[in-house]
Design a protein around this motif. Sequence first.
Motif, short mmCIF file in Angstrom:
data_model
loop_
_atom_site.label_atom_id
_atom_site.label_comp_id
_atom_site.label_asym_id
_atom_site.label_seq_id
_atom_site.Cartn_x
_atom_site.Cartn_y
_atom_site.Cartn_z
N VAL A 38 0.83 -1.20 0.00
CA VAL A 38 0.00 0.00 0.00
C VAL A 38 0.87 1.26 0.00
O VAL A 38 0.61 2.22 -0.73
N VAL A 39 1.92 1.27 0.82
CA VAL A 39 2.82 2.43 0.86
C VAL A 39 3.52 2.62 -0.49
O VAL A 39 3.65 3.75 -0.99
N ALA A 40 3.97 1.54 -1.10
CA ALA A 40 4.64 1.64 -2.40
C ALA A 40 3.71 2.22 -3.46
O ALA A 40 4.10 3.10 -4.25
N PHE A 41 2.45 1.79 -3.46
CA PHE A 41 1.50 2.33 -4.44
C PHE A 41 1.19 3.79 -4.15
O PHE A 41 1.06 4.60 -5.07
N GLY A 42 1.09 4.15 -2.86
CA GLY A 42 0.85 5.54 -2.51
C GLY A 42 2.00 6.44 -2.95
O GLY A 42 1.78 7.54 -3.48
N LEU A 43 3.25 6.00 -2.74
CA LEU A 43 4.41 6.78 -3.16
C LEU A 43 4.45 6.93 -4.69
O LEU A 43 4.81 7.99 -5.21
N ARG A 44 4.11 5.88 -5.38
CA ARG A 44 4.08 5.94 -6.84
C ARG A 44 3.13 7.04 -7.31
O ARG A 44 3.47 7.83 -8.21
N ASN A 45 1.95 7.12 -6.71
CA ASN A 45 0.99 8.15 -7.10
C ASN A 45 1.44 9.54 -6.68
O ASN A 45 1.33 10.50 -7.44
N LEU A 46 1.95 9.66 -5.44
CA LEU A 46 2.32 10.96 -4.90
C LEU A 46 3.47 11.57 -5.70
O LEU A 46 3.48 12.79 -5.95
N LEU A 47 4.43 10.77 -6.10
CA LEU A 47 5.60 11.27 -6.82
C LEU A 47 5.37 11.38 -8.32
O LEU A 47 6.27 11.80 -9.06
N GLY A 48 4.18 11.00 -8.76
CA GLY A 48 3.86 11.12 -10.18
C GLY A 48 4.72 10.26 -11.07
O GLY A 48 5.17 10.70 -12.13
N LEU A 49 4.97 9.01 -10.65
CA LEU A 49 5.85 8.13 -11.41
C LEU A 49 5.15 7.42 -12.56
O LEU A 49 5.76 6.64 -13.27
N GLN A 50 3.84 7.68 -12.72
CA GLN A 50 3.10 7.02 -13.78
C GLN A 50 3.51 7.56 -15.14
O GLN A 50 3.65 8.76 -15.32
#
Length: 249
Positions: free
Chosen positions: A108-120
């Motif tokens: 869950v933390v990894a997915f949250g960081l992915r979204n927050l940092l705009g890594l998509q």
Amino acid sequence: MSGLEMLAAAAAVFAAYLVRGVSGFGSALIAVPLLVHVFPLTFVVPFMAVMDVIAAVFLTGAGLRDRRVRWREVGWLIPTTVAGIAIGLLLLVGMDGQALQLALGIFVVAFGLRNLLGLQAHKIVSPWWSIPAGLVGGGIGAVFSTGGPPYVIYLSHRLADKGELRATMSAIFLLDGSIRIVGLLIAGLLLQPQLGWFLLAGLPLMAAGLYVGHHIHVGLSQRQMTIVVALLLLVSGGSLIYRMLPDFW
């Protein structure tokens, strides 16, 4: 349960479905890491599975009225989702609960960081990516009732419109959740005492959260919505990691 635990559980359910109303996903990602502070994972997973299917009925119905559901994308995901669910249910009934909870928190933390940092990335990908997305989404959903991220990552690279994305995600969650409920029933996890009472208590909280979240959704940009969900994921997953780490020192 103490009064404080009941209040915390109610707040977790409301917050989870507020996020679901805003983004079309994320209810279990928010609720499961918080609810397992109070209940065993094998109780929380069937509880959230049933709640999510009911929520998906309402959100998918709204998407059908607006003709936003892209059924071709749903069709690509279903076969491997079924296989993933079967694998996940075997893990749920056979693996150590504490290890699964720590893995959930990290995920869950990894997915949250992915979204927050705009890594998509934003390029359109081949529909063949639905194979790993379905397998991983179905498996994680069966174990944690939080299979949304693989579906979201895949569909966000197939659909650019946020309304189409939310409606299509709700449709796949409805089908995925219905299949998981059958599996949970076969595994005996839906026959637990008190589950029905907790579902009745959770339905008004779910309805209120979806109502508020839908109205927030209308006024948010895609990036604002992503940041809000990401912050909630970091708090939810981080709290579970903090709780479980002492058991692994």
